[in-house]
Design a protein around this motif. Structure first.
Motif, PDB file in Angstrom:
ATOM      1  N   LEU A  80       0.833  -1.208   0.000  1.00 32.36           N
ATOM      2  CA  LEU A  80       0.000   0.000   0.000  1.00 32.36           C
ATOM      3  C   LEU A  80       0.867   1.258   0.000  1.00 32.36           C
ATOM      4  O   LEU A  80       0.605   2.208  -0.754  1.00 32.36           O
ATOM      5  CB  LEU A  80      -0.935   0.001   1.209  1.00 32.36           C
ATOM      6  N   LEU A  81       1.890   1.274   0.824  1.00 34.80           N
ATOM      7  CA  LEU A  81       2.766   2.450   0.902  1.00 34.80           C
ATOM      8  C   LEU A  81       3.558   2.651  -0.386  1.00 34.80           C
ATOM      9  O   LEU A  81       3.832   3.786  -0.791  1.00 34.80           O
ATOM     10  CB  LEU A  81       3.716   2.317   2.098  1.00 34.80           C
ATOM     11  N   LEU A  82       3.914   1.543  -1.047  1.00 36.35           N
ATOM     12  CA  LEU A  82       4.690   1.646  -2.287  1.00 36.35           C
ATOM     13  C   LEU A  82       3.833   2.058  -3.478  1.00 36.35           C
ATOM     14  O   LEU A  82       4.334   2.708  -4.411  1.00 36.35           O
ATOM     15  CB  LEU A  82       5.377   0.309  -2.585  1.00 36.35           C
ATOM     16  N   THR A  83       2.573   1.687  -3.479  1.00 34.14           N
ATOM     17  CA  THR A  83       1.744   1.878  -4.682  1.00 34.14           C
ATOM     18  C   THR A  83       0.691   2.967  -4.579  1.00 34.14           C
ATOM     19  O   THR A  83       0.167   3.401  -5.605  1.00 34.14           O
ATOM     20  CB  THR A  83       1.034   0.560  -5.048  1.00 34.14           C
ATOM     21  N   ILE A  84       0.371   3.425  -3.376  1.00 32.54           N
ATOM     22  CA  ILE A  84      -0.729   4.384  -3.247  1.00 32.54           C
ATOM     23  C   ILE A  84      -0.454   5.681  -4.007  1.00 32.54           C
ATOM     24  O   ILE A  84      -1.354   6.234  -4.641  1.00 32.54           O
ATOM     25  CB  ILE A  84      -1.031   4.684  -1.758  1.00 32.54           C
ATOM     26  N   LYS A  85       0.777   6.149  -4.000  1.00 32.15           N
ATOM     27  CA  LYS A  85       1.067   7.420  -4.677  1.00 32.15           C
ATOM     28  C   LYS A  85       1.093   7.263  -6.202  1.00 32.15           C
ATOM     29  O   LYS A  85       0.345   7.965  -6.904  1.00 32.15           O
ATOM     30  CB  LYS A  85       2.383   8.016  -4.167  1.00 32.15           C
ATOM     31  N   PRO A  86       1.914   6.362  -6.759  1.00 31.97           N
ATOM     32  CA  PRO A  86       1.957   6.280  -8.231  1.00 31.97           C
ATOM     33  C   PRO A  86       0.641   5.807  -8.854  1.00 31.97           C
ATOM     34  O   PRO A  86       0.181   6.383  -9.850  1.00 31.97           O
ATOM     35  CB  PRO A  86       3.082   5.271  -8.501  1.00 31.97           C
ATOM     36  N   ILE A  87       0.027   4.778  -8.276  1.00 32.85           N
ATOM     37  CA  ILE A  87      -1.220   4.267  -8.851  1.00 32.85           C
ATOM     38  C   ILE A  87      -2.387   5.174  -8.485  1.00 32.85           C
ATOM     39  O   ILE A  87      -3.238   5.490  -9.323  1.00 32.85           O
ATOM     40  CB  ILE A  87      -1.492   2.826  -8.375  1.00 32.85           C
ATOM     41  N   GLY A  88      -2.437   5.608  -7.222  1.00 33.29           N
ATOM     42  CA  GLY A  88      -3.540   6.446  -6.764  1.00 33.29           C
ATOM     43  C   GLY A  88      -3.644   7.750  -7.529  1.00 33.29           C
ATOM     44  O   GLY A  88      -4.743   8.174  -7.903  1.00 33.29           O
ATOM     45  N   GLU A  89      -2.520   8.400  -7.775  1.00 38.58           N
ATOM     46  CA  GLU A  89      -2.546   9.676  -8.507  1.00 38.58           C
ATOM     47  C   GLU A  89      -3.061   9.485  -9.926  1.00 38.58           C
ATOM     48  O   GLU A  89      -3.833  10.304 -10.440  1.00 38.58           O
ATOM     49  CB  GLU A  89      -1.150  10.299  -8.524  1.00 38.58           C
ATOM     50  N   LYS A  90      -2.637   8.406 -10.579  1.00 38.19           N
ATOM     51  CA  LYS A  90      -3.103   8.150 -11.950  1.00 38.19           C
ATOM     52  C   LYS A  90      -4.601   7.844 -11.973  1.00 38.19           C
ATOM     53  O   LYS A  90      -5.333   8.324 -12.844  1.00 38.19           O
ATOM     54  CB  LYS A  90      -2.302   7.000 -12.562  1.00 38.19           C
ATOM     55  N   LEU A  91      -5.063   7.043 -11.022  1.00 38.43           N
ATOM     56  CA  LEU A  91      -6.486   6.709 -10.975  1.00 38.43           C
ATOM     57  C   LEU A  91      -7.332   7.951 -10.697  1.00 38.43           C
ATOM     58  O   LEU A  91      -8.416   8.108 -11.272  1.00 38.43           O
ATOM     59  CB  LEU A  91      -6.746   5.655  -9.900  1.00 38.43           C
ATOM     60  N   GLU A  92      -6.849   8.819  -9.831  1.00 38.56           N
ATOM     61  CA  GLU A  92      -7.592  10.040  -9.518  1.00 38.56           C
ATOM     62  C   GLU A  92      -7.681  10.954 -10.739  1.00 38.56           C
ATOM     63  O   GLU A  92      -8.742  11.524 -11.019  1.00 38.56           O
ATOM     64  CB  GLU A  92      -6.921  10.775  -8.357  1.00 38.56           C
ATOM     65  N   ARG A  93      -6.587  11.086 -11.498  1.00 41.79           N
ATOM     66  CA  ARG A  93      -6.619  11.916 -12.700  1.00 41.79           C
ATOM     67  C   ARG A  93      -7.593  11.345 -13.730  1.00 41.79           C
ATOM     68  O   ARG A  93      -8.364  12.095 -14.331  1.00 41.79           O
ATOM     69  CB  ARG A  93      -5.209  12.013 -13.314  1.00 41.79           C
ATOM     70  N   ILE A  94      -7.558  10.047 -13.903  1.00 36.98           N
ATOM     71  CA  ILE A  94      -8.469   9.404 -14.862  1.00 36.98           C
ATOM     72  C   ILE A  94      -9.922   9.546 -14.404  1.00 36.98           C
ATOM     73  O   ILE A  94     -10.811   9.844 -15.210  1.00 36.98           O
ATOM     74  CB  ILE A  94      -8.104   7.916 -15.013  1.00 36.98           C
TER      75      ILE A  94
END
Length: 227
Positions: free
Chosen positions: A207-221
């Protein structure tokens, strides 16, 4: 309101009932049929959330991508039992696309990856366990808290590891003779504590490794296409 009630009915009552039917009357002989029915029911709440055609297609594409990432992630870490990114991807999907999406990604991640790891009577339990972890994370208030508070995200990762292990231990107990004995369950949980710890730690790490890179992309989409 009707759609929301139907969603809760299917996820919290109908799917567990299917799993119970598979374990007790059918003695785990129809686990693949039960798994397919769970997969079908997992799609229904998603269809309830559809509104506009283009948005629907984009949402399904994004969910398919998240399922693929989850399945591939489980393959990559196959040599490390319990140490998998599946829960993290399911939780992140739920945070940005909702409870229904979280349940779908969790359930299908288990079903599809088990074509490699092996299908069995444990598959419906894995589908429900990962699905529920995603469903809870995607509930409106919870998802907003997980997005804004890193400590709560860490605690949810630990919670998810504990819940997954406890739910799977139910299958372990019932797989012996189709009945549930609390004393046997307590003993099983005690024996599985090291695995539970691995689940919890791996969830937090991924969660700590992926929340920023994946989360930011999902939020933009999600914002760009109004999903």
């Amino acid at each position: 309101m009707y759609k929301k009630q139907t969603t809760y009915l299917m996820i919290l009552f109908l799917i567990p009932l299917l799993i119970a039917l598979g374990v007790i009357p059918f003695r785990d002989r129809s686990y693949m049929v039960i798994s397919i029915f769970i997969a079908i029911l997992s799609f229904v709440p998603i269809f309830f959330t559809f509104e506009r055609g283009k948005t629907n297609t984009r949402k399904m594409v994004m969910l398919a991508v998240m399922i693929a990432m989850s399945v591939v992630g489980r393959f990559i870490f196959a040599a490390l039992p319990g140490f998998k990114p599946v829960t993290a991807i399911v939780v992140i999907t739920a945070m940005f696309f909702g409870a229904e999406a979280g349940f779908l990604v969790g359930a299908l991640s288990a079903l599809l990856s088990n074509f490699y790891f092996g299908q069995g009577p444990w598959t419906p339990f894995q589908m429900f366990s990962w699905g529920m972890i995603g469903f809870i994370a995607g509930l409106p208030y919870i998802s907003e808290q997980l997005k804004s508070r890193r400590l709560l995200l860490i605690l949810y990762g630990i919670f998810a590891g504990i819940v997954f292990s406890l739910l799977m231990d139910i299958w372990t107990v019932m797989a012996l003779d189709g009945t549930f004995h609390f004393s046997r369950y307590v003993a099983t949980v005690a024996l599985s504590l090291p695995f539970m710890a691995v689940y919890a730690v791996s969830n937090v790490i991924f969660l700590l490794l992926t929340i920023k890179p994946i989360g930011e992309k999902l939020e933009r989409i999600r914002v760009k296409y109004g999903m």
